[in-house]
Design an enzyme around this catalytic site. Structure first.
Site, short mmCIF file in Angstrom:
data_model
loop_
_atom_site.label_atom_id
_atom_site.label_comp_id
_atom_site.label_asym_id
_atom_site.label_seq_id
_atom_site.Cartn_x
_atom_site.Cartn_y
_atom_site.Cartn_z
N HIS A 1 18.68 -4.22 55.00
CA HIS A 1 18.30 -4.27 54.06
C HIS A 1 19.97 -5.26 53.47
CE1 HIS A 1 16.09 -1.40 51.81
NE2 HIS A 1 15.44 -1.08 52.57
N ASN B 1 15.88 -5.13 49.87
CA ASN B 1 15.94 -5.96 51.17
C ASN B 1 15.98 -6.93 51.28
OD1 ASN B 1 13.90 -3.45 50.53
ND2 ASN B 1 13.43 -2.93 52.60
N ARG C 1 6.50 -1.90 47.52
CA ARG C 1 7.00 -0.13 48.03
C ARG C 1 8.11 -0.45 47.77
NH1 ARG C 1 9.62 2.28 51.70
NH2 ARG C 1 9.03 0.92 52.88
N ASP C 2 8.99 -0.54 49.40
CA ASP C 2 10.16 -0.36 49.71
C ASP C 2 11.24 -1.05 47.65
OD1 ASP C 2 12.98 0.34 50.08
OD2 ASP C 2 12.62 -1.23 52.48
N CYS D 1 16.13 2.64 48.45
CA CYS D 1 15.90 4.53 48.44
C CYS D 1 16.09 5.08 47.54
CB CYS D 1 16.28 4.42 50.01
SG CYS D 1 15.32 6.24 50.36
N HIS E 1 13.85 -4.05 59.66
CA HIS E 1 13.67 -3.39 58.36
C HIS E 1 15.29 -3.73 57.60
CE1 HIS E 1 11.78 -1.25 54.80
NE2 HIS E 1 13.06 -1.32 54.91
P1 HMG Z 1 8.22 19.08 49.74
O1 HMG Z 1 8.00 19.83 48.53
O2 HMG Z 1 8.27 19.75 51.39
O3 HMG Z 1 6.22 19.42 50.08
O4 HMG Z 1 7.90 17.53 49.68
P2 HMG Z 1 5.34 20.16 50.76
O5 HMG Z 1 4.48 19.75 52.08
O6 HMG Z 1 6.29 21.78 50.46
O7 HMG Z 1 4.31 20.64 49.40
C1 HMG Z 1 4.66 21.25 47.71
C2 HMG Z 1 3.64 20.40 46.99
O8 HMG Z 1 3.86 18.65 46.64
C3 HMG Z 1 2.20 20.67 47.15
O9 HMG Z 1 1.61 20.56 46.45
C4 HMG Z 1 1.97 19.66 47.48
O10 HMG Z 1 0.18 19.43 47.62
C5 HMG Z 1 2.39 17.97 46.88
P3 HMG Z 1 1.55 22.35 45.35
O11 HMG Z 1 0.27 23.24 46.13
O12 HMG Z 1 2.67 22.73 45.01
O13 HMG Z 1 0.84 21.93 43.63
N1 HMG Z 1 2.61 17.18 48.23
C6 HMG Z 1 1.65 16.36 47.68
N2 HMG Z 1 1.66 15.53 46.45
C7 HMG Z 1 1.16 14.48 46.69
N3 HMG Z 1 1.28 13.25 47.58
C8 HMG Z 1 1.60 13.76 48.70
C9 HMG Z 1 2.36 15.48 48.98
N4 HMG Z 1 2.49 16.21 49.88
C10 HMG Z 1 2.35 17.37 48.88
N5 HMG Z 1 1.79 13.14 49.80
C11 HMG Z 1 7.64 15.46 50.91
C12 HMG Z 1 7.56 16.54 51.33
C13 HMG Z 1 6.87 14.74 52.41
C14 HMG Z 1 6.40 15.14 49.82
C15 HMG Z 1 8.73 14.54 49.72
O14 HMG Z 1 9.74 14.78 50.34
C16 HMG Z 1 8.69 13.28 49.71
O15 HMG Z 1 7.72 12.36 48.70
N6 HMG Z 1 9.31 12.71 50.15
C17 HMG Z 1 9.13 10.90 49.35
C18 HMG Z 1 10.22 10.59 49.67
C19 HMG Z 1 10.32 8.55 49.58
O16 HMG Z 1 9.13 8.51 49.49
N7 HMG Z 1 11.07 7.65 50.01
C20 HMG Z 1 10.81 6.74 50.16
C21 HMG Z 1 10.05 6.30 51.42
S1 HMG Z 1 11.26 5.76 52.43
C22 HMG Z 1 11.93 4.57 52.42
O17 HMG Z 1 12.16 4.18 51.69
C23 HMG Z 1 12.80 3.92 54.33
C24 HMG Z 1 12.14 2.20 54.50
O18 HMG Z 1 12.37 1.61 53.41
C25 HMG Z 1 12.36 2.85 55.42
C26 HMG Z 1 14.22 2.28 55.64
O19 HMG Z 1 15.16 1.25 55.11
O20 HMG Z 1 15.13 2.90 56.33
C27 HMG Z 1 10.96 3.27 54.52
MG MG Z 2 13.65 0.14 53.23
#
Ligand code: HMG
Ligand code: MG
Length: 316
Positions: free
Chosen positions: A224, A264, A26-27, A255, A222
């Site tokens: 990095h 990581n 995933r990450d 990320c 967690h």
């Molecule tokens: P948004 O644009 O605000 O979404 O994004 P919305 O709620 O306004 O919806 C817009 C459209 O997206 C809608 O479709 C929804 O259905 C669709 P429409 O009606 O326009 O056709 N939608 C989705 N489709 C599929 N799956 C979904 C989904 N949600 C809405 N889940 C949102 C908000 C949260 C979805 C967006 O910002 C997003 O996907 N962000 C993810 C970012 C990400 O994955 N970052 C990496 C992970 S975090 C990380 O790596 C850190 C970590 O490792 C820890 C660390 O290291 O600190 C965990």
């Molecule tokens: Mg991470």
């Protein structure tokens, strides 16, 4: 030829065993520029499980436009479930919101993780939400997941520093973490998203959570490895009694919404370190190294892990 392993010299006062929470699929993969075929991801997950990793986070049910690399989450989990049944349903996946949860529920998955930001800027960049409104998105997600019998991990990002905001006060991190626990998360993973943590900071943050009534048994760390501090930070975490550590095979990772986030902590580096301390982890180091070397051939570049490099060149 004897197996190349560190001599075991335990250090008094450290935990006897830890859980390694593998986030490579995933990450690790979420940040790869080249699309990794779904079948290669499935093989990666299978190999990580076969290496004895007790928890293998598989993918994210996020918006495919936000993280194109993981757009095949449903396809990946459908294939793994058909093949591995409940073992695959037990693999944790990230869900940011109810839409993500629905997609996980449709496949019968049992463990999900939400991911919050400790800072305003990263909440906007990673989730398109304010610091406060991210919790409004998580609240129904967590409640519905718990009602469906799932358990929910809570990540907090930018716990040790933020590339836009600089240092992040301990209380701000504790407040974000407490909100996730109060919503029903069973575990908090404290993310050093950009790898700036140092040992004293780790101890201070764990102590701040304990002062706020959060037992260390509910915390995971967690790291990095951007500044090469990840293992030193694990050592500080062990001294503070934390027993769950996130790591990524071969040190893959980053990320996509925090450009300064690099790989990581490598699972192999962690396993080597824990082995030397005589701390149980249950992971077959050679099998993870073999997996990372295989994965590196698909990604077209060598693993950044020193342990992978050293062991890949030394005969078993
Ligand atoms: P948004 O644009 O605000 O979404 O994004 P919305 O709620 O306004 O919806 C817009 C459209 O997206 C809608 O479709 C929804 O259905 C669709 P429409 O009606 O326009 O056709 N939608 C989705 N489709 C599929 N799956 C979904 C989904 N949600 C809405 N889940 C949102 C908000 C949260 C979805 C967006 O910002 C997003 O996907 N962000 C993810 C970012 C990400 O994955 N970052 C990496 C992970 S975090 C990380 O790596 C850190 C970590 O490792 C820890 C660390 O290291 O600190 C965990
Ligand atoms: Mg991470």
């Amino acid at each position: 030829m004897t197996e190349t392993l560190p001599m075991v010299v335990p250090e008094p006062g450290l935990p006897e065993r830890v859980t390694i929470y593998e986030v490579g699929a995933r990450d690790g993969l979420q940040n790869e520029a080249a699309l990794v075929p779904t079948e290669v991801k499935a093989e990666f997950v299978r190999r990580l499980l076969a290496a004895g990793l007790p928890v293998v986070e598989a993918t994210s049910f996020v918006h495919p436009k936000w993280v194109p690399q993981l757009a095949d989450a449903a396809e990946l989990m459908t294939g793994l479930t058909a093949e591995l049944g409940d073992t695959a349903r037990a693999l944790p996946v990230l869900v940011p919101n109810e839409r993500g949860l629905d997609r996980a529920l449709e496949l019968g998955l049992r463990h999900v993780a939400v991911f919050a930001s400790a800072t305003e800027t990263f909440a906007a960049k990673n989730l398109n939400r304010t610091l406060d409104s991210q919790f409004a998105m998580f609240e129904p997600t967590i409640t519905r997941a718990l009602d469906a019998g799932l358990d929910v991990r809570g990540y907090v990002s930018m716990c040790f520093g933020d590339p836009w905001e600089g240092s992040v006060p301990l209380e701000q991190v504790v407040t974000a973490g407490r909100r996730l626990l109060d919503l029903g998360c069973h575990q908090l993973s404290l993310g050093d998203t950009i790898g700036v943590a140092t040992a004293g900071h780790v101890r201070a943050l764990v102590a701040a959570f304990e002062a706020a009534g959060v037992d260390r048994s509910r915390l995971a760390l967690h790291f990095h490895d951007t500044y090469g501090q990840a293992l030193t930070n694990v050592h500080a975490g062990l001294q503070a009694g934390v027993t769950t550590y996130d790591a990524s095979a071969g040190g893959l990772g980053g990320c996509p919404y925090a450009k300064s986030a690099t790989g990581n902590l490598a699972t192999e580096d962690l396993v080597w370190f824990l082995t030397g301390l005589g701390i149980e982890h249950g992971v077959d180091l050679r099998a993870v190294v073999g997996t990372s070397v295989w994965m590196a051939s698909h990604l077209g570049r060598p693993s950044p892990s020193a342990v992978v490099r050293a062991l890949a060149e030394s005969p078993a």
